[in-house]
Design a protein around this motif. Structure first.
Motif, PDB file in Angstrom:
ATOM      1  N   THR A  63      -0.139  -4.180   3.018  1.00 16.23           N
ATOM      2  CA  THR A  63      -1.455  -4.098   2.860  1.00 16.23           C
ATOM      3  C   THR A  63      -2.305  -4.326   4.247  1.00 16.23           C
ATOM      4  O   THR A  63      -1.980  -5.206   4.501  1.00 16.23           O
ATOM      5  CB  THR A  63      -1.981  -4.090   1.287  1.00 16.23           C
ATOM      6  N   SER A  94       0.785  -1.280   0.409  1.00 11.17           N
ATOM      7  CA  SER A  94      -0.187  -0.309   0.110  1.00 11.17           C
ATOM      8  C   SER A  94       0.793   1.300  -0.005  1.00 11.17           C
ATOM      9  O   SER A  94       2.080   1.286  -0.117  1.00 11.17           O
ATOM     10  CB  SER A  94      -0.894   0.006   1.185  1.00 11.17           C
ATOM     11  N   SER A 116      -5.801   0.405  -4.756  1.00 10.98           N
ATOM     12  CA  SER A 116      -4.974  -0.052  -5.972  1.00 10.98           C
ATOM     13  C   SER A 116      -6.084  -1.136  -6.541  1.00 10.98           C
ATOM     14  O   SER A 116      -5.243  -0.298  -7.939  1.00 10.98           O
ATOM     15  CB  SER A 116      -3.466  -1.256  -5.262  1.00 10.98           C
ATOM     16  N   ALA A 130      -7.245  -0.788   1.333  1.00 12.50           N
ATOM     17  CA  ALA A 130      -5.501  -0.352   0.734  1.00 12.50           C
ATOM     18  C   ALA A 130      -5.372  -1.044  -0.891  1.00 12.50           C
ATOM     19  O   ALA A 130      -4.920  -1.052  -1.466  1.00 12.50           O
ATOM     20  CB  ALA A 130      -4.752   0.098   1.339  1.00 12.50           C
ATOM     21  N   GLY A 131      -5.837  -2.367  -0.186  1.00 14.05           N
ATOM     22  CA  GLY A 131      -5.472  -3.593  -1.262  1.00 14.05           C
ATOM     23  C   GLY A 131      -6.292  -3.437  -2.165  1.00 14.05           C
ATOM     24  O   GLY A 131      -5.956  -3.280  -3.466  1.00 14.05           O
ATOM     25  N   ASN A 170      -2.839   2.579   4.305  1.00 17.71           N
ATOM     26  CA  ASN A 170      -3.492   1.395   4.701  1.00 17.71           C
ATOM     27  C   ASN A 170      -5.307   1.919   5.357  1.00 17.71           C
ATOM     28  O   ASN A 170      -5.079   3.202   6.101  1.00 17.71           O
ATOM     29  CB  ASN A 170      -3.313   0.688   5.785  1.00 17.71           C
ATOM     30  N   ARG A 198      -2.172   3.375  -5.104  1.00 17.61           N
ATOM     31  CA  ARG A 198      -1.845   2.702  -3.791  1.00 17.61           C
ATOM     32  C   ARG A 198      -1.818   4.474  -2.504  1.00 17.61           C
ATOM     33  O   ARG A 198      -1.512   5.051  -3.061  1.00 17.61           O
ATOM     34  CB  ARG A 198      -0.375   2.270  -3.857  1.00 17.61           C
ATOM     35  N   HIS A 248      -3.917  -9.639  -0.672  1.00 13.91           N
ATOM     36  CA  HIS A 248      -2.664 -10.259   0.825  1.00 13.91           C
ATOM     37  C   HIS A 248      -2.595 -11.147   0.958  1.00 13.91           C
ATOM     38  O   HIS A 248      -3.691 -12.141   1.274  1.00 13.91           O
ATOM     39  CB  HIS A 248      -2.107  -8.930   1.649  1.00 13.91           C
TER      40      HIS A 248
END
Length: 468
Positions: free
Chosen positions: A96, A90, A104, A100-101, A113, A110, A326
Motif C-alpha cells: 500500500t 490496498s 482503509s 490507501a493505507g 493506491n 480498501r 505499512h
C-alpha cells in the motif's frame, strides 16, 4: 469539495442522520447515531512507514543511550496492551501507499493506491472523522508532515489524488474539524498556493484560531473556536536536526507538544473526541535510508506515546491505538564483530543525512566533506569513500520519494553500513504485516490478526457510534 453532506435536522450533532453521497456517483445514505459505548475518546497513533526493524532499533537505541525502554515496548513488557499483526494491502496492490493505507482506516474500505476514500469506480466512502463529528464528538489531526498529506487526509476527506494538497487543505475549511496541527504552511499561503488564495485568511474569516509558531501554539488558551496550526513549509524538520538548531526549536513544536495541546483542547468537549496523531517523517527517513532521521523521529513518536498513554491512564475512558500504515525499506541491525560499537555511534549524531547532504555541493573538497560529516555525525568516512560520495554531485541523478534534489542518499547509506551495522532492504514501502497495539477501554475488541479495514468498524464499535 467533491462530496456534500445534507443534514436532516439541527440535532444531528447529537443523534441525527447524515446523508452522504458523491454528486457524481452516489453511495447509499449513511445514518449515524450515538449509542452507549465503553470508549469515550480515541487517539489513533501512526508511525508512518515503520518497519518492525525500526521499532526494534529505536528501542535498542533508547536503552543504550538513555537507559530506558521505549514506551511502546514497555506496554508489551508490562502486558498493558493488546497486540496484533495487521495486513496492510490496498485495493490495487499487496504493497500500500499511505493514502490507501489511511483510507482503509478512514473509510473502512480498501481503495487503490494514491486515492483518498475513493474507490476504483469513483465510489466515495465517508471518512471516519466526519462520522464522529456527525455523532457529536470533537475531532482532529496532528502530524509532522503537511496537514494535507495522505495519512491525515485519509481520516478526513475524499479526493482522487493524494498529491492535491492545495485542494485537500481547502477541503478541510468547511469541515470545521476542531484541531488540525502540522506542517504544510505552503498549502495555505497565497504566495505559495497555485491559485494564489490566502487560505489562512479564509480560515480566520470562518472563525478558526490560526497559529504559525511554536510559541503561539503553546500560549494559545483553550477556546471553542477550531484551531489550525501550520508551522513550516512542507514537513516539519527531522527531530534530530531540530534538537540541534535553536531557530527550529523556537519555530516548530515537537509532535508531543502538538499532541498535548490538541488533547487539552479536545478533552473539553462533553461527548468526547477522536484524533489521529502521525509521526510522518519516520517514513521519509526510511525512504532516504537515513538511519538517524528515521530512528530519532521514531523516538519522538515514542515520547508522544508516553504523553498519550499517561493521559489515557488518568482519564480511563480513552482507547489508544498504536500502529503504522505499512513497512518501509525493511531496515535492520546486522551482525559484525563491531555491531555494538557501530550501532552506538548513533548516540553522537547531531544531524541527519538529509542535513548533511543538503549542505554539500560540487565545489566541495574531500576534506570539506569529511569535516562536515564529522561535525554532523561524530565520525568521518575514509577519504576514498568521501571522494565517491562527492563524485555524485557532478551530476545529481538519484531518484527517490521526497528526494527532489536527487541527492545521493542511497550511496551514503551504503557507505555508512560498515560504520553503523545498519542495512536496508530497499528505499520503498514493503508488504509486511505490521505491529498494532491497543491500550485502554475497547482493546479487548482487537483480534490477534486483522486487516487494516477492520479498525474502522472497531473504532465505531468501541465508541458505540452506529453508521449504516
Amino acid at each position: 469539495m467533491n462530496r456534500k453532506y445534507f443534514f436532516r435536522n439541527s440535532a444531528l450533532a447529537l443523534t441525527g442522520t447524515v446523508l452522504s453521497g458523491n454528486l457524481l456517483g452516489q453511495t447509499p445514505p449513511t445514518q449515524i447515531r450515538r449509542a452507549t459505548g465503553g470508549t469515550k475518546n480515541i487517539i489513533f497513533m501512526v508511525s508512518d512507514g515503520m518497519s518492525t526493524g525500526t521499532l526494534n532499533m529505536a528501542d535498542l537505541l533508547m536503552q543504550r543511550k538513555y537507559g530506558r525502554r521505549s514506551s511502546w515496548l514497555r506496554l508489551y513488557d508490562e502486558q498493558r496492551a493488546v497486540r496484533a499483526l495487521m495486513d496492510t494491502a490496498s485495493a490495487s496492490s499487496l504493497v500500500t501507499d499511505s493514502a490507501a493505507g489511511s483510507s482503509s482506516w478512514g473509510g473502512g474500505v480498501r481503495v487503490p493506491n494514491g486515492k483518498l476514500n475513493v474507490g476504483a469506480n469513483g465510489e466515495h466512502y465517508m471518512p471516519i472523522l466526519q462520522k464522529f463529528k456527525a455523532a457529536g464528538k470533537a475531532v482532529g489531526c496532528v502530524t509532522t508532515v503537511p496537514i494535507g498529506h495522505a495519512t491525515p487526509a485519509g481520516f478526513c476527506i475524499n479526493n482522487d489524488s493524494r498529491g492535491d494538497m492545495d485542494e485537500i487543505s481547502r477541503q478541510y475549511l468547511d469541515l470545521r474539524f476542531d484541531v488540525m496541527l502540522g506542517g504544510g504552511a505552503d498549502n495555505f499561503k497565497a504566495t505559495t498556493r497555485k491559485d494564489k488564495t490566502d487560505l489562512l485568511q479564509q480560515y480566520q474569516k470562518k472563525g478558526y484560531t490560526v497559529v504559525t509558531s511554536r510559541d503561539a501554539l503553546l500560549r494559545q488558551p483553550v477556546t471553542g473556536a477550531p484551531l489550525l496550526g501550520v508551522f513550516h513549509d512542507g514537513a516539519l524538520p527531522y527531530a534530530l536536526d531540530r534538537e540541534h538548531d535553536t531557530a527550529l526549536q523556537q519555530q516548530t513544536p515537537t509532535l508531543a507538544e502538538m499532541t498535548q495541546k490538541a488533547i487539552e483542547k479536545l478533552n473539553t468537549y462533553p461527548n468526547g473526541f477522536v484524533m489521529q496523531v502521525e509521526g510522518g517523517k519516520v517514513d521519509w527517513g526510511a525512504h532516504a535510508n537515513d538511519a538517524a532521521a528515521m530512528l530519532y523521529d521514531q523516538i519522538a513518536f515514542d515520547e508522544t506515546i508516553k504523553a498519550v498513554v499517561d493521559f489515557a491512564e488518568k482519564d480511563g475512558k480513552t482507547l489508544v491505538i498504536i500502529t503504522t500504515d505499512h513497512g518501509n525499506a525493511n531496515p535492520g541491525l546486522f551482525y559484525s564483530n563491531e555491531a555494538n560499537r557501530n550501532f552506538d555511534r548513533l548516540h553522537q549524531f547531531k544531524h541527519t543525512n538529509d542535513w548533511l547532504l543538503n549542505g554539500i555541493n560540487k565545489n566541495f573538497t574531500v576534506a570539506q566533506v569529511l569535516e562536515r560529516m564529522e561535525a554532523a555525525q561524530g565520525f568521518a568516512l575514509k577519504k576514498e569513500d568521501a571522494a565517491l560520495l562527492l563524485k555524485n554531485y557532478a551530476q545529481l541523478d538519484e531518484a527517490g520519494v521526497y528526494n527532489s534534489g536527487h541527492l545521493p542518499f542511497k550511496t551514503l547509506a551504503a557507505l555508512q553500513q560498515s560504520y553503523t551495522s545498519i542495512g536496508w532492504g530497499s528505499m520503498e514501502h514493503s508488504g509486511d504485516y505490521v505491529e498494532l497495539a491497543m491500550f485502554g477501554p475497547g482493546k479487548e475488541l482487537l483480534k490477534p490478526f486483522v486487516k487494516n479495514t477492520d479498525l474502522h468498524q472497531l473504532m465505531l464499535q468501541a465508541t458505540g457510534v452506529i453508521a449504516g
